[in-house]
Design a protein around this motif. Structure first.
Motif, PDB file in Angstrom:
ATOM      1  N   ASP A   1       2.135   6.316   6.534  1.00  0.00           N
ATOM      2  CA  ASP A   1       1.072   6.269   7.529  1.00  0.00           C
ATOM      3  C   ASP A   1       0.131   7.453   7.412  1.00  0.00           C
ATOM      4  N   GLU A   2       0.686   8.657   7.218  1.00  0.00           N
ATOM      5  CA  GLU A   2      -0.149   9.862   7.191  1.00  0.00           C
ATOM      6  C   GLU A   2      -1.178   9.819   6.065  1.00  0.00           C
ATOM      7  N   LYS A   3      -0.836   9.107   4.990  1.00  0.00           N
ATOM      8  CA  LYS A   3      -1.732   9.052   3.828  1.00  0.00           C
ATOM      9  C   LYS A   3      -2.755   7.915   3.921  1.00  0.00           C
ATOM     10  N   ASP A   4      -2.553   6.983   4.869  1.00  0.00           N
ATOM     11  CA  ASP A   4      -3.436   5.811   4.961  1.00  0.00           C
ATOM     12  C   ASP A   4      -3.623   5.219   3.564  1.00  0.00           C
ATOM     13  N   SER A   5      -2.491   4.934   2.926  1.00  0.00           N
ATOM     14  CA  SER A   5      -2.444   4.765   1.462  1.00  0.00           C
ATOM     15  C   SER A   5      -3.207   3.571   0.905  1.00  0.00           C
ATOM     16  N   LEU A   6      -3.486   2.554   1.725  1.00  0.00           N
ATOM     17  CA  LEU A   6      -4.159   1.352   1.223  1.00  0.00           C
ATOM     18  C   LEU A   6      -5.643   1.301   1.569  1.00  0.00           C
ATOM     19  N   ARG A   7      -6.185   2.397   2.098  1.00  0.00           N
ATOM     20  CA  ARG A   7      -7.592   2.369   2.517  1.00  0.00           C
ATOM     21  C   ARG A   7      -8.516   2.096   1.336  1.00  0.00           C
ATOM     22  N   ALA A   8      -8.228   2.681   0.166  1.00  0.00           N
ATOM     23  CA  ALA A   8      -9.072   2.427  -1.013  1.00  0.00           C
ATOM     24  C   ALA A   8      -8.979   0.968  -1.441  1.00  0.00           C
ATOM     25  N   ALA A   9      -7.776   0.383  -1.299  1.00  0.00           N
ATOM     26  CA  ALA A   9      -7.630  -1.041  -1.621  1.00  0.00           C
ATOM     27  C   ALA A   9      -8.470  -1.899  -0.686  1.00  0.00           C
ATOM     28  N   TYR A  10      -8.448  -1.572   0.605  1.00  0.00           N
ATOM     29  CA  TYR A  10      -9.251  -2.333   1.564  1.00  0.00           C
ATOM     30  C   TYR A  10     -10.744  -2.176   1.256  1.00  0.00           C
ATOM     31  N   ALA A  11     -11.147  -0.974   0.871  1.00  0.00           N
ATOM     32  CA  ALA A  11     -12.555  -0.743   0.514  1.00  0.00           C
ATOM     33  C   ALA A  11     -12.939  -1.562  -0.713  1.00  0.00           C
ATOM     34  N   ALA A  12     -12.029  -1.649  -1.675  1.00  0.00           N
ATOM     35  CA  ALA A  12     -12.336  -2.372  -2.911  1.00  0.00           C
ATOM     36  C   ALA A  12     -12.582  -3.855  -2.645  1.00  0.00           C
ATOM     37  N   ARG A  13     -11.995  -4.399  -1.597  1.00  0.00           N
ATOM     38  CA  ARG A  13     -12.228  -5.800  -1.237  1.00  0.00           C
ATOM     39  C   ARG A  13     -13.697  -6.045  -0.871  1.00  0.00           C
TER      40      ARG A  13
ATOM     41  N   MET B   1      -1.335  -6.368  -3.400  1.00  0.00           N
ATOM     42  CA  MET B   1      -1.483  -6.704  -4.825  1.00  0.00           C
ATOM     43  C   MET B   1      -1.655  -8.205  -5.019  1.00  0.00           C
ATOM     44  N   ALA B   2      -0.898  -8.981  -4.260  1.00  0.00           N
ATOM     45  CA  ALA B   2      -0.968 -10.444  -4.401  1.00  0.00           C
ATOM     46  C   ALA B   2      -2.320 -10.993  -3.965  1.00  0.00           C
ATOM     47  N   GLU B   3      -2.927 -10.339  -2.967  1.00  0.00           N
ATOM     48  CA  GLU B   3      -4.169 -10.852  -2.382  1.00  0.00           C
ATOM     49  C   GLU B   3      -5.435 -10.201  -2.934  1.00  0.00           C
ATOM     50  N   ASN B   4      -5.295  -9.038  -3.540  1.00  0.00           N
ATOM     51  CA  ASN B   4      -6.462  -8.244  -3.921  1.00  0.00           C
ATOM     52  C   ASN B   4      -6.420  -7.964  -5.429  1.00  0.00           C
ATOM     53  N   PRO B   5      -7.215  -8.682  -6.220  1.00  0.00           N
ATOM     54  CA  PRO B   5      -7.161  -8.505  -7.679  1.00  0.00           C
ATOM     55  C   PRO B   5      -7.654  -7.137  -8.151  1.00  0.00           C
ATOM     56  N   ARG B   6      -8.263  -6.362  -7.267  1.00  0.00           N
ATOM     57  CA  ARG B   6      -8.711  -5.016  -7.652  1.00  0.00           C
ATOM     58  C   ARG B   6      -7.640  -3.945  -7.440  1.00  0.00           C
ATOM     59  N   PHE B   7      -6.494  -4.307  -6.867  1.00  0.00           N
ATOM     60  CA  PHE B   7      -5.497  -3.308  -6.478  1.00  0.00           C
ATOM     61  C   PHE B   7      -4.229  -3.438  -7.314  1.00  0.00           C
ATOM     62  N   HIS B   8      -3.729  -2.291  -7.775  1.00  0.00           N
ATOM     63  CA  HIS B   8      -2.532  -2.243  -8.610  1.00  0.00           C
ATOM     64  C   HIS B   8      -1.626  -1.121  -8.105  1.00  0.00           C
TER      65      HIS B   8
ATOM     66  N   ASN C   1       8.896   3.276   3.267  1.00  0.00           N
ATOM     67  CA  ASN C   1       9.900   2.396   3.869  1.00  0.00           C
ATOM     68  C   ASN C   1       9.621   0.953   3.431  1.00  0.00           C
ATOM     69  N   GLU C   2      10.443   0.030   3.904  1.00  0.00           N
ATOM     70  CA  GLU C   2      10.300  -1.361   3.484  1.00  0.00           C
ATOM     71  C   GLU C   2       8.974  -1.958   3.942  1.00  0.00           C
ATOM     72  N   ALA C   3       8.511  -1.540   5.114  1.00  0.00           N
ATOM     73  CA  ALA C   3       7.235  -2.072   5.608  1.00  0.00           C
ATOM     74  C   ALA C   3       6.092  -1.701   4.664  1.00  0.00           C
ATOM     75  N   TRP C   4       6.088  -0.459   4.192  1.00  0.00           N
ATOM     76  CA  TRP C   4       5.034  -0.039   3.263  1.00  0.00           C
ATOM     77  C   TRP C   4       5.193  -0.740   1.918  1.00  0.00           C
ATOM     78  N   HIS C   5       6.421  -0.930   1.477  1.00  0.00           N
ATOM     79  CA  HIS C   5       6.657  -1.678   0.241  1.00  0.00           C
ATOM     80  C   HIS C   5       6.077  -3.089   0.358  1.00  0.00           C
ATOM     81  N   ASN C   6       6.347  -3.731   1.463  1.00  0.00           N
ATOM     82  CA  ASN C   6       5.861  -5.102   1.658  1.00  0.00           C
ATOM     83  C   ASN C   6       4.335  -5.146   1.747  1.00  0.00           C
ATOM     84  N   LYS C   7       3.741  -4.156   2.424  1.00  0.00           N
ATOM     85  CA  LYS C   7       2.272  -4.121   2.525  1.00  0.00           C
ATOM     86  C   LYS C   7       1.621  -3.966   1.148  1.00  0.00           C
TER      87      LYS C   7
END
Length: 328
Positions: A157-169, A198-205, A187-193
């Protein structure tokens, strides 16, 4: 001096606190000290005690201060100490700050974000990194195929780790930007997110947790790095980017501004993927903007030299010893 340094991160962990402890131990040993890095403290004697993390290390700090009341104590403040725990757990966190003879802050704005009474014992330390010679050459095929953007750090959470992925959309269809995220899911929630993104966003790896060699290759292959954190004590990955000459787009939090400076051109509001998408597109389509960011980080590189970090550690030791000798 014989020093004991405590960190909550276990041996082998790639957590930032562990990397910091091991780097500091190396720097202090090269200055002539002996250093034991531990994760638990049982009252063993030493000439001075260094605690990474005011809140997580509070039990060890209490034990040391009660057992050795006249010995120097240094406490290094993390981002969660400053921006979370001193508010959520004020008694323990501020006990550690108060018990310390010297505090280490990892960016230039820490003094504004801790109680004013502690400012006199604050030493600002810029974490160091190796220079461009430590990085491999970019992999030409990858750099031709896409405009690589890296995000480096554990997914939490502290890193807001997927913000760049959301921007890339939000980028235009003809954009060649691809976001490569390196880090272990908290944690598992972050793993699942991350898997879902990755499954929904072809720009994210999502690359998972990488070792140092592969992380450096990722940085070498990238045109930009994004650090989107909501709180930071002063991220070492920013030091690494500056030393490598890798432009950064950063959330406008004190922990980033305190490293990159108020006049840095690559900030975006915390959590604002629309603004980040605009900066990403600007960097991809306007070479002059990307070069200006590269020039800015390169001009900052000398702040993050190992010898300067070593000098700051010695300054903190000297301050702690001086305050002890004067009865605090």
């Amino acid at each position: 001096m014989h020093l004991i340094m405590i960190t909550p991160a276990q041996p082998g962990s790639k957590a930032g606190n562990r990397a910091t402890a091991e780097r500091w131990a190396t720097l202090l040993e090269s200055a002539g000290h002996s250093v034991d890095v531990v994760t638990e403290y049982h009252g063993e004697p030493c000439d001075a005690f260094i605690a990474l993390h005011a809140w997580r290390s509070v039990d060890a700090i209490r034990h040391f201060r009660e057992t050795w009341p006249e010995k120097p104590l240094i406490v290094a403040l993390t981002g969660t100490d400053i921006y979370q725990h001193q508010h959520e757990y004020p008694e323990d966190t501020r006990y550690s700050m108060g018990a310390a003879d010297a505090l280490i802050g990892l960016h230039d704005l820490v003094a504004h974000d801790i109680p004013a009474g502690f400012a006199s014992k604050l030493v600002t330390l810029n974490q160091s990194a190796e220079g461009p010679e430590a990085f491999p050459a970019p992999q030409a095929d990858l750099t031709k195929e896409c405009f690589g953007v890296c995000v480096i750090g554990h997914l939490r959470d502290e890193k807001d780790s997927l913000r760049a992925a959301y921007a890339a959309r939000l980028l235009p269809k003809d954009s060649k930007i691809q976001v490569f995220c390196a880090g272990k899911a908290h944690n598992e929630a972050w793993h699942n997110k991350a898997e879902r993104e990755m499954a929904e966003n072809p720009r994210f790896h999502w690359l998972g947790e990488l070792d140092k060699t592969r992380t450096r290759q990722l940085m070498a292959n990238s045109r930009l790095m994004v650090i989107s954190s909501v709180m930071e004590g002063g991220a070492n990955v920013v030091s690494e980017a500056c030393r490598a000459g890798l432009p950064v787009l950063a959330s406008d939090i004190p922990g980033n501004v305190g490293l990159l400076g108020r006049d840095y051109a690559g900030y975006f509001p915390v959590g604002d993927e629309q603004a980040l998408a605009g900066l990403l597109q600007h960097a991809e389509t306007e070479p002059a903007f990307l070069e200006s960011l590269k020039a800015q980080v390169s001009n900052l590189a000398e702040r993050f030299l190992p010898e300067k970090e070593q000098a700051s550690l010695e300054q903190a030791l000297h301050l702690a010893m001086q305050r002890c000798s004067q009865g605090r």
